[in-house]
Design a protein around this motif. Structure first.
Motif, PDB file in Angstrom:
ATOM      1  N   GLU A 144       0.840  -1.204   0.000  1.00  0.00           N
ATOM      2  CA  GLU A 144       0.000   0.000   0.000  1.00  0.00           C
ATOM      3  C   GLU A 144       0.873   1.252   0.000  1.00  0.00           C
ATOM      4  O   GLU A 144       0.536   2.262  -0.632  1.00  0.00           O
ATOM      5  CB  GLU A 144      -0.910  -0.018   1.228  1.00  0.00           C
ATOM      6  N   ARG A 192       1.036  -7.861  -7.855  1.00  0.00           N
ATOM      7  CA  ARG A 192      -0.415  -7.951  -7.699  1.00  0.00           C
ATOM      8  C   ARG A 192      -1.030  -8.616  -8.936  1.00  0.00           C
ATOM      9  O   ARG A 192      -0.578  -8.386 -10.068  1.00  0.00           O
ATOM     10  CB  ARG A 192      -1.017  -6.552  -7.513  1.00  0.00           C
ATOM     11  N   ILE A 213      -3.416  -8.990 -11.882  1.00  0.00           N
ATOM     12  CA  ILE A 213      -4.248  -8.114 -12.711  1.00  0.00           C
ATOM     13  C   ILE A 213      -5.497  -8.861 -13.166  1.00  0.00           C
ATOM     14  O   ILE A 213      -6.619  -8.383 -13.004  1.00  0.00           O
ATOM     15  CB  ILE A 213      -3.462  -7.601 -13.939  1.00  0.00           C
ATOM     16  N   ASP A 229       1.274  -7.904 -12.326  1.00  0.00           N
ATOM     17  CA  ASP A 229       1.788  -6.596 -12.761  1.00  0.00           C
ATOM     18  C   ASP A 229       3.320  -6.557 -12.783  1.00  0.00           C
ATOM     19  O   ASP A 229       3.907  -5.584 -13.250  1.00  0.00           O
ATOM     20  CB  ASP A 229       1.215  -5.451 -11.931  1.00  0.00           C
ATOM     21  N   ALA A 257      -8.205 -11.130  -9.175  1.00  0.00           N
ATOM     22  CA  ALA A 257      -7.640  -9.800  -9.409  1.00  0.00           C
ATOM     23  C   ALA A 257      -7.541  -9.038  -8.097  1.00  0.00           C
ATOM     24  O   ALA A 257      -8.464  -9.038  -7.288  1.00  0.00           O
ATOM     25  CB  ALA A 257      -8.503  -9.038 -10.413  1.00  0.00           C
ATOM     26  N   GLY A 258      -6.378  -8.413  -7.893  1.00  0.00           N
ATOM     27  CA  GLY A 258      -6.142  -7.643  -6.684  1.00  0.00           C
ATOM     28  C   GLY A 258      -5.350  -8.373  -5.630  1.00  0.00           C
ATOM     29  O   GLY A 258      -4.799  -7.745  -4.717  1.00  0.00           O
ATOM     30  N   ASP A 259      -5.278  -9.700  -5.718  1.00  0.00           N
ATOM     31  CA  ASP A 259      -4.501 -10.463  -4.740  1.00  0.00           C
ATOM     32  C   ASP A 259      -3.013 -10.190  -4.910  1.00  0.00           C
ATOM     33  O   ASP A 259      -2.527  -9.926  -6.020  1.00  0.00           O
ATOM     34  CB  ASP A 259      -4.755 -11.968  -4.899  1.00  0.00           C
TER      35      ASP A 259
END
Length: 422
Positions: A23, A289, A291, A305, A362-364
């Protein structure tokens, strides 16, 4: 001690939770562990305790200033192969008297910079290099210490692209001409012959090739001394491998040191060695991450990514890197075969083929393991993708030790010729 482990179901780097780090800096990014770097260096230092030995970290594995400075503060020297690496080592606090300069193609300018800095030793790789270094040293009114890198024609049983000690490799003086090269060097007033250098490759997971090479070197030292050369040091090279998969653990620095003492200990020589991968490889991960998860006709692709421009080893060497989710999966969770790939427009843009993975979406976040060596240092901006951040953790602290440059900086590095200027 594993610096990267799950705590409360979340992957941590020492005391830093990976999701919080992601983050803060954005993905993808590299993360290195100070504790792991220090531990690996101390394993070498303790293994060679009681001997006259200098551990010179090989910058080509990872040349981040924070990594070099971590080793420098522990007393490490540096092994460099370019003027840029020499400048990096000096800037990170490595004393010039602890720097050795290796490499097959040192230019006159690089030699002059190293002579001016007053480095410990040149590892000379050819007879033409002897002549050029002598000219540079005399031009600076200096006499420089050298070891000649000899090629023992020993198969290290490693990947063809990282073996360096066979007769067909470009490295070192052929074994059959070693004594002639030393005799030539002894006649050059700008050079002081002090040692023998041998380096047979990288990612070596068996001591037998080392022992074969060291036994040949021991015999050569006796011959050179009989020829009148004052050989006081042996450069052992680098090459200890690491575990990338669940394979049997490679030899430890202690095993390596015990073998070196047994084979070379009666020569009364000092030791110089240049570990790189074994110091930094397992001290770093690449965090990426997801996509997309793309289900094709024949395979399921987890598109990340991160890409081959960030970590080229799988594409270049067919190298294996473990890939694990940042959120720990349940023991009974389903697994499926997937290919971890990047977004670069190349079929070779792979990070992990045919891997059993828990369900991902997605996002993991995932962590690509054993990425501390030959990862960021070999990265490029292919597809106009900026170099990714590097971070260093120490306990519960972290710092960005190389920020992600903006895309505008990539473009600004180019220059339009006058006829295309707006």
């Amino acid at each position: 001690m594993n610096p990267f482990d799950y705590r409360g179901g979340i992957l941590h780097a020492e005391g830093v939770a990976i999701p919080g780090l992601a983050e803060a800096v954005g993905t993808p990014f590299y993360c290195y562990s100070t504790a792991a770097l220090e531990r690996q260096y101390r394993l070498y230092a303790e293994a060679f305790a009681g001997t006259d030995a200098l551990i010179c970290y090989s910058l080509k594995g990872n040349s981040n200033q924070a990594v070099i400075a971590t080793f420098a503060r522990l007393g490490a020297g540096a092994d460099v192969v370019s003027e840029g690496e020499l400048a990096r080592a000096l800037a990170a606090g490595v004393p010039a008297a602890k720097i050795v300069f290796s490499g097959v193609g040192k230019t006159r300018e690089e030699m002059a910079a190293a002579v001016k800095a007053g480095i410990r030793q040149f590892n000379v790789e050819s007879e033409p290099e002897l002549a050029r270094l002598n000219e540079v040293a005399l031009g600076a009114n200096r006499k420089v210490d050298i070891a000649i890198r000899v090629n023992p024609d020993v198969d290290a049983n490693t990947h063809a692209k990282i073996t360096t000690g066979k007769a067909e490799n470009k490295f070192g003086v052929p074994w059959s001409r070693a004594r002639e090269a030393y005799a030539r060097a002894a006649r050059m007033p700008g050079l002081r012959v002090v040692g023998v250098d041998v380096h047979i490759g990288s990612q070596i997971v068996d001591l037998a090739p080392f022992e074969t090479a060291f036994r040949k070197v021991a015999g050569l030292v006796h011959e050179l001394r009989a020829d009148g050369h004052d050989i006081t040091g042996i450069d052992l090279g680098g090459g200890l491998g690491i575990a990338y998969e669940d394979e049997e653990a490679p030899p430890s620095p202690g095993d390596y040191a015990d073998m070196a003492r047994r084979v070379l200990g009666n020569l009364g020589c000092s030791y110089t060695m240049e570990p790189g991968r074994s110091l930094v490889g397992n001290a770093g991960i690449l965090v990426s991450r997801v996509i997309y998860v793309k289900r094709g006709e024949a395979k399921t692709f987890v598109i990340l990514d991160a890409a081959m421009n960030d970590l080229i080893r799988p594409s270049l060497y067919d190298a294996h890197h473990g890939v694990i989710p940042v959120t720990e999966p349940a023991d009974n969770s389903a697994r499926e075969r997937v290919d971890f790939v990047g977004p670069v427009c190349e079929s070779g843009d792979i990070l992990g083929l045919d891997r059993l993975a828990p369900p991902l979406q997605a996002g993991d976040l995932v962590a690509i393991l054993s990425a501390g060596a030959y990862g960021a240092v070999m990265a490029s901006t292919y597809n106009s993708r900026p170099l990714i951040p590097e971070t260093l953790v120490s306990g519960e602290k972290f710092a960005v030790v190389r920020p992600r440059p903006p895309i505008e900086a990539l473009i600004a590095a180019d220059r339009l010729p006058p006829w295309l200027a707006p």
